[in-house]
Design an enzyme around this catalytic site. Structure first.
Site, PDB file in Angstrom:
ATOM      1  N   HIS A  89      34.977  59.890  25.631  1.00  0.00           N
ATOM      2  CA  HIS A  89      36.148  60.114  26.505  1.00  0.00           C
ATOM      3  C   HIS A  89      35.855  59.607  27.914  1.00  0.00           C
ATOM      4  O   HIS A  89      36.713  59.021  28.572  1.00  0.00           O
ATOM      5  CB  HIS A  89      36.483  61.613  26.575  1.00  0.00           C
ATOM      6  CG  HIS A  89      37.126  62.145  25.321  1.00  0.00           C
ATOM      7  ND1 HIS A  89      38.251  61.576  24.763  1.00  0.00           N
ATOM      8  CD2 HIS A  89      36.809  63.196  24.531  1.00  0.00           C
ATOM      9  CE1 HIS A  89      38.590  62.255  23.680  1.00  0.00           C
ATOM     10  NE2 HIS A  89      37.720  63.252  23.511  1.00  0.00           N
ATOM     11  N   HIS A  97      30.584  62.058  21.423  1.00  0.00           N
ATOM     12  CA  HIS A  97      32.048  62.009  21.355  1.00  0.00           C
ATOM     13  C   HIS A  97      32.654  62.300  22.736  1.00  0.00           C
ATOM     14  O   HIS A  97      33.540  61.578  23.196  1.00  0.00           O
ATOM     15  CB  HIS A  97      32.566  63.022  20.321  1.00  0.00           C
ATOM     16  CG  HIS A  97      34.044  63.245  20.390  1.00  0.00           C
ATOM     17  ND1 HIS A  97      34.941  62.552  19.609  1.00  0.00           N
ATOM     18  CD2 HIS A  97      34.781  64.065  21.180  1.00  0.00           C
ATOM     19  CE1 HIS A  97      36.170  62.938  19.920  1.00  0.00           C
ATOM     20  NE2 HIS A  97      36.104  63.865  20.861  1.00  0.00           N
ATOM     21  N   GLU A  98      32.150  63.356  23.394  1.00  0.00           N
ATOM     22  CA  GLU A  98      32.679  63.693  24.728  1.00  0.00           C
ATOM     23  C   GLU A  98      32.416  62.559  25.713  1.00  0.00           C
ATOM     24  O   GLU A  98      33.257  62.241  26.551  1.00  0.00           O
ATOM     25  CB  GLU A  98      32.074  65.002  25.233  1.00  0.00           C
ATOM     26  CG  GLU A  98      32.411  66.240  24.385  1.00  0.00           C
ATOM     27  CD  GLU A  98      33.905  66.445  24.204  1.00  0.00           C
ATOM     28  OE1 GLU A  98      34.667  66.132  25.130  1.00  0.00           O
ATOM     29  OE2 GLU A  98      34.314  66.906  23.119  1.00  0.00           O
ATOM     30  N   GLU A 138      41.129  60.456  20.650  1.00  0.00           N
ATOM     31  CA  GLU A 138      40.112  61.114  19.825  1.00  0.00           C
ATOM     32  C   GLU A 138      39.440  60.109  18.880  1.00  0.00           C
ATOM     33  O   GLU A 138      38.221  60.123  18.706  1.00  0.00           O
ATOM     34  CB  GLU A 138      40.718  62.272  19.024  1.00  0.00           C
ATOM     35  CG  GLU A 138      41.214  63.429  19.881  1.00  0.00           C
ATOM     36  CD  GLU A 138      40.161  63.948  20.848  1.00  0.00           C
ATOM     37  OE1 GLU A 138      38.983  64.046  20.469  1.00  0.00           O
ATOM     38  OE2 GLU A 138      40.520  64.238  22.004  1.00  0.00           O
ATOM     39  N   ASP A 144      35.544  59.106  18.867  1.00  0.00           N
ATOM     40  CA  ASP A 144      34.753  59.187  17.624  1.00  0.00           C
ATOM     41  C   ASP A 144      34.062  57.856  17.335  1.00  0.00           C
ATOM     42  O   ASP A 144      32.892  57.822  16.922  1.00  0.00           O
ATOM     43  CB  ASP A 144      35.661  59.547  16.432  1.00  0.00           C
ATOM     44  CG  ASP A 144      35.923  61.046  16.349  1.00  0.00           C
ATOM     45  OD1 ASP A 144      35.298  61.803  17.113  1.00  0.00           O
ATOM     46  OD2 ASP A 144      36.764  61.453  15.519  1.00  0.00           O
TER      47      ASP A 144
HETATM   48 ZN   LIG Z   1      37.727  64.634  21.942  1.00  0.00          ZN
END
Ligand SMILES: [Zn+2]
Length: 422
Positions: free
Chosen positions: A286, A282-283, A364, A368
């Site tokens: 980004h 997930h990170e 976000e 995801d």
């Molecule tokens: Zn996040």
């Protein structure tokens, strides 16, 4: 520009902002309280009633406190501006500092005095939040000694970084002509880029210890993932978040060679290797979607617009008198103008927070979606559930409150989107 019109516009915006915020908070309290009795159906077999009710009680306790701090903040803002607080402090600092330190010294002294008074006024609230509310729900791990050390180090860093930057901007305002704001923007943009490198490498380590991930089994798994995602493998750190709080988190920061993923030790302690991999994915989402540079561009756009606005406002006497301050006759007003914009600007800026929050929530969802391609969506789901539970995030927030204030989507929306990917 007319002084009375400025007063009226500011007072109207302040009332609208306070009214909206207090209304949203009371909606959030009511909504959470109404749903306290039962775990929502979608979570019934994964979240216990006890955990659900703890989250509700924690949310309500914080929001009740937020009612108080919001009202108090509004009163303080009124005190600084229309009720003459800034005018009074300015009169004292001007008398004392101008003959001793000259025009630039006086302005820096004024900004430091106002920020010091503001910090002292906020102090009891910060203490109550940490040592009462967080303590009561078992989240606080901060000792008084650590709190004091943080406050001291924070002040020293703030002064060491802030004063030279402020001096440069104030000097440009006086010396760089009508387009000073373009120069000031160049300085601030350069400073922001520099902080992207300095914050994770120099400043954050003053407060926390960071060490590369040590667990060998986990490392192999994590390195394979990072390679797949094109992320340099040395950018993965574990932070001793447990020194201050039991809350768990992970974040992505910086760009270029300074980019890194930071895991709180509290998060590693709680998640399985598969779940850690999914959170890391997930990170990295980004990183893949360039969310940090995108946010930086937005921040800089806001700064450019604010500085251009300040360039115009600072030459309007009504800007000062309309906000309760008599402009100086024998000294520059740049420091005063800067303070007034810092005080009044957020009152108007509040009304764009739903936009920035929506952009953040979209990021976000994107991260995801990326994570469910690079790792297992089911692992991310179970990791998120643990985090929601450990952090006592409510599963039943008020939808309107979410639209205004949530930088992350609520659990129901996030898990539903992940469900579509799995
Ligand atoms: Zn996040």
């Amino acid at each position: 520009m007319n002084s009375l019109a400025v007063t009226f516009a500011f007072a109207a915006a302040l009332v609208a902002m306070l009214g909206t915020r207090l209304w949203l908070i009371s909606r959030q309290i009511r909504h959470v309280a109404q749903h306290r009795g039962a775990v929502p159906a979608a979570f019934a077999d994964v979240v216990s009633l006890e955990a659900h009710q703890k989250a509700a009680d924690y949310t309500i306790a914080r929001q009740r406190f937020e009612l108080l701090t919001t009202a108090w903040g509004g009163a303080m803002l009124l005190g600084w501006t229309l009720l003459g607080g800034l005018d009074a402090v300015n009169a004292v600092v001007l008398d004392w500092a101008l003959p001793r330190w000259g025009a630039l010294g006086y302005q820096i002294a004024l900004l430091m005095a106002v920020s010091a008074i503001g910090s002292v006024i906020d102090l009891p609230f910060d203490l109550w939040r940490t040592f009462r509310i967080e303590q009561q729900f078992g989240f606080n791990r901060m000792t008084w000694a650590l709190w004091l050390k943080d406050a001291l180090v924070g002040t020293v860093v703030g002064v060491a970084v802030g004063v030279p930057l402020l001096a440069l901007v104030l000097w440009l305002m006086a010396a760089a002509g009508a387009l000073w704001w373009l120069w000031a923007f160049a300085v601030l943009a350069g400073f922001t880029l520099l902080m992207q490198v300095l914050y994770p490498t120099v400043i954050a380590p003053l407060f926390n210890k960071f060490h590369p991930l040590a667990d060998e089994a986990l490392k192999g798994r994590v390195q394979a993932l990072m390679q797949r995602c094109g992320f340099k493998a040395q950018g993965l750190y574990v932070m001793d978040g447990s020194r201050r709080s039991a809350h768990a988190n992970a974040y992505f920061t910086g760009f270029g060679s300074s980019k890194r993923v930071v895991f709180f030790d509290t998060l590693l302690a709680r998640l399985s290797p598969e779940e850690i991999e999914a959170v890391l994915a997930h990170e990295l989402g980004h990183f893949h979607h360039r969310h940090v540079p995108k946010r930086l561009v937005t921040v800089m756009g806001v700064w450019l617009a604010s500085l251009a606005l300040l360039g115009w406002l600072m030459n309007q006497p009504a800007f000062y008198t309309g906000l309760g301050v008599q402009p100086n006759l024998m000294a520059p007003n740049h420091g005063l103008a800067l303070l007034l914009l810092t005080l009044a600007g957020p009152v108007f800026g509040f009304f764009i927070t739903p936009i920035t929050a929506a952009v953040s929530r979209r990021h976000e969802f994107e991260a995801d979606a990326y994570a469910s391609q690079q790792a297992q969506a089911t692992d991310l789901k179970s990791a998120l559930l643990k985090l929601f539970e450990d952090n006592a995030n409510t599963l039943t927030p008020d939808p309107l409150y979410v639209r205004f204030h949530y930088s992350h989507p609520p659990a129901s929306e996030r898990l539903a989107a992940l469900h579509a990917h799995s």
